[in-house]
Enzyme design. Structure first.
Site, short mmCIF file in Angstrom:
data_model
loop_
_atom_site.label_atom_id
_atom_site.label_comp_id
_atom_site.label_asym_id
_atom_site.label_seq_id
_atom_site.Cartn_x
_atom_site.Cartn_y
_atom_site.Cartn_z
N GLU A 81 0.81 -1.22 0.00
CA GLU A 81 0.00 0.00 0.00
C GLU A 81 0.84 1.27 0.00
O GLU A 81 0.53 2.22 -0.69
CB GLU A 81 -0.95 0.02 1.21
CG GLU A 81 -2.22 -0.78 1.03
CD GLU A 81 -2.04 -2.25 1.34
OE1 GLU A 81 -0.93 -2.67 1.73
OE2 GLU A 81 -3.03 -3.01 1.20
N HIS B 64 -10.17 -5.06 11.07
CA HIS B 64 -10.91 -4.80 9.84
C HIS B 64 -12.19 -4.02 10.09
O HIS B 64 -13.03 -3.93 9.22
CB HIS B 64 -11.27 -6.11 9.12
CG HIS B 64 -10.13 -6.74 8.40
ND1 HIS B 64 -9.11 -7.38 9.04
CD2 HIS B 64 -9.85 -6.85 7.08
CE1 HIS B 64 -8.24 -7.85 8.15
NE2 HIS B 64 -8.67 -7.55 6.96
#
Lengths: 326, 333
Positions: free
Chosen positions: A60, A129
């Site tokens: 990322e 998450h």
């Protein structure tokens, strides 16, 4: 008017903008051959090419930074984070580079980039998450932060984000992808900084964004049974924030409840509350109420996960406090 | 002390460093101007006229000057917070650099960036960055844009060996290798990550070896001779331009001063510093010019010219108006 899903609306927005501008490309994990982890980029690779729909490995920081560099020299990248939780390993690129380069370069380089992907709690995916990071990004000058709640808003706001000359953090509701709304077939754009009154009411103003708009609408239906008409204001963009729509609603109702799925401490709702009291103190008939998730990492068990997040009953309770009914 | 020559990746014909007065003179001039610029900024800093952090490149000038000389004017350069020299070598004038250090309106970025954040769009200078390694993906991104458009440009990225341990470097070079981006990654190995020597920061002191894991071309050599730097980097630039393949190049060099102005450099011995000063790339290039037939008078004239240029830059910075506006460069909401 066709009724389409939030997911399809986002897909249409990207497809249309990529057709319109050859400098727009999308990059992220599984966006191409896999057609998107959440299928938001479904069909884009087939329709365009590997040049413009770029599958990135798990890096990322690397691909977010590559997006920033490409944007500095004139391309218009859409960087997809599989979820915004993973943006945390790229946050240096978003905060230290994308957000700062325009000012740091004395206005020479702007960074027209969209960081997009799902955020907020989903269903039983555990604490790493399940988090709402909008308050992190909304704190940073140089970024715009957008969080649509409906398919209609998602399409119009994403098209605006792609055309914006500045970095935009575009956080999609992870549980909203299958939600549907009427979306016109003709082109439209929704400007940033324009809140949308999703329900009109005169007794209390509920301020929310993303999936909490739906929770507020559900709560409003319940409240209506008791004769309480809640106005639901969807801010749509957190940065810039539409002070005028918020304040004119609060001036009308005299009561304000801010509902967010993020954590309470230094959450974005606290900023909204500050702005409301600053502008509407004389019109307020009660202290501003906030409804947030509990101040804990998200538990896994379904019953606990529900308990942690703002529920319809929590919104109703806050409204009753604001109306001195509780 | 590192012996970079022994670790050379592939034998290179030393005749490539053959040069002429015509080629070497402007390189020497740039190196000297950078050194004088740095010395002048150190003086202004000690007088309190420049604030914040000030990282000088004195001793390392041959790396940025030689490397950037291998680029075309419209290629991209991305650099660190020790980047005054890189900006100058990319064509930025001394005046706006010095005015920026002074925080003046006439500064390169209007007094908004300072020493660590010089940018010049017109020169393809994509900036100086203060977060170690965070700029490596930006260079890869500029290279990706060049490949996307097929415009033949090359992106050159500078970083220290200290950056080789952080994620931005690892991810930046990994993606550049995977996608065959036209980039040249130059590790300016000055042997100290702030105050930490190589042996305490790297398990393997040869940074160029990182290229192997990515199937990327690499090179490694010392940065004493500006002509050698130019030739060796030119090979990497050519590779990027012709075949769109990146190269990781490690140039071993040495900074004569501390990490920044606040660092007295007590972690190095005086002998070590003196040893490297004897290898000063400026002294070497000056002698080379004379050996190649330049007259002492020619060289002195060049040096006087540089002195005047930097004095003018300091005067310009001193007499420029204070920075006055930042709001136009914050995004409108």
């Amino acid at each position: 008017m066709p009724v389409i899903s939030y997911r399809e609306a986002l897909n249409q927005a990207m497809r249309e903008e990529m057709e319109r501008d050859p400098d727009v490309f999308i990059m992220g994990e599984e966006v191409g051959h896999y057609n998107g982890a959440y299928k938001v980029t479904q069909g884009l690779l087939n329709h365009f090419s590997e040049r413009r729909v770029i599958d990135a490995p798990i890096a990322e920081m690397g691909f977010a930074g590559i997006g920033v560099g490409a944007a500095m020299v004139g391309l218009r990248p859409i960087i997809e984070f599989m979820t915004f939780n993973f943006s945390l390993v790229a946050i240096d690129q978003i905060v230290n580079n994308a957000a700062k380069i325009f000012q740091m370069s004395g206005g020479q380089f702007n960074v027209p980039i969209v960081f997009r992907g799902p955020g907020g709690p989903a269903v039983q995916v555990g604490s790493q998450h399940s988090q709402s990071l909008e308050s992190f990004y909304a704190n940073v000058p140089g970024l715009k932060v957008v969080m649509p709640s409906t398919a209609y808003d998602a399409k119009g706001l994403l098209k605006t984000a792609i055309r914006d000359d500045n970095p935009v953090v575009f956080i999609e509701g992870e549980t909203l992808y299958n939600s549907t709304w009427e979306v016109p077939t003709t082109e439209y754009l929704i400007p940033f900084g324009k809140a949308d009154v999703k329900r009109v009411g005169q007794h209390v103003t509920l301020i929310a964004w993303s999936k909490m708009v739906w929770t507020c609408l559900d709560a409003a239906k319940e409240l209506a049974k008791d004769g309480i008409e809640a106005e639901v204001v969807d801010v749509r963009s957190l940065r810039p924030l539409d002070h005028d729509t918020i304040c004119s609603s609060v001036a009308k109702t005299g009561r304000c409840v801010i509902v967010e799925v993020g954590w309470p401490v230094a959450g974005y709702g606290a900023e909204v509350a500050y702005q409301v009291q600053r502008a509407c103190l004389d019109q307020l008939d009660a202290p501003i109420e906030r409804v947030t998730s509990d101040d804990v990492p998200m538990p896994y068990a379904k019953n606990l996960e529900d308990e942690v997040q703002p529920q319809i009953k929590d919104v109703i309770a806050a409204v009753k406090r604001a109306l001195y009914l509780a | 002390m590192t012996t970079p020559e022994s670790a050379r990746v592939e034998p290179v014909d030393e005749s490539v460093t053959t040069t002429t007065v015509e080629e070497l003179r402007p390189l020497y001039r740039q190196m000297l101007a950078i050194r004088r610029l740095e010395e002048a900024s150190a003086k202004a800093y000690s007088q309190g006229k420049i604030g914040g952090f000030l990282h000088l490149i004195i001793g390392q000038e041959a790396v940025c000057v030689g490397a950037i000389a291998a680029l075309a004017a419209d290629d991209y350069v991305v650099a660190t917070y020790r980047e005054h020299g890189h900006a100058y070598a990319k064509g930025v004038a001394a005046r706006p650099i010095m005015a920026e250090l002074y925080g003046k309106k006439t500064g390169l970025v209007k007094g908004l960036g300072g020493s660590m954040h010089l940018f010049d769009k017109s020169k393809g200078f994509l900036g100086g960055y203060g977060i170690v390694g965070g700029h490596v993906p930006i260079a890869a991104g500029a290279a990706l844009a060049a490949k996307y458009r097929g415009d033949g440009k090359v992106a050159m990225c500078f970083f220290g060996e200290g950056a080789s341990t952080i994620g931005g470097f690892a991810e930046g070079i990994a993606l550049a290798a995977l996608w065959k981006l036209p980039a040249v990654f130059i590790c300016e190995n000055n042997q100290y990550s702030m105050g930490t020597p190589l042996y305490r920061s790297l398990a393997v002191e040869d940074v160029s070896l990182r290229a192997l894991a990515h199937g990327m071309a690499r090179d490694r050599f010392d940065g004493d001779d500006v002509v050698k730097v130019k030739r060796r980097i030119a090979e990497a630039v050519q590779r990027a331009r012709d075949t769109s393949e990146p190269t990781l190049v490690e140039v071993v060099t040495y900074r004569f001063r501390g990490h920044s102005m606040s660092d007295p450099g007590l972690y190095r011995t005086k002998d070590e510093v003196e040893e490297w000063k004897r290898r000063d790339p400026l002294t070497r290039s000056r002698q080379r010019l004379i050996d190649l037939g330049a007259t002492e008078a020619d060289v002195v004239a060049l040096e006087d010219d540089v002195k005047a240029e930097i004095e003018d830059a300091v005067h310009f910075a001193e007499t420029s108006p204070a920075a006055d506006a930042y709001l136009p460069y914050v995004i409108k909401e």
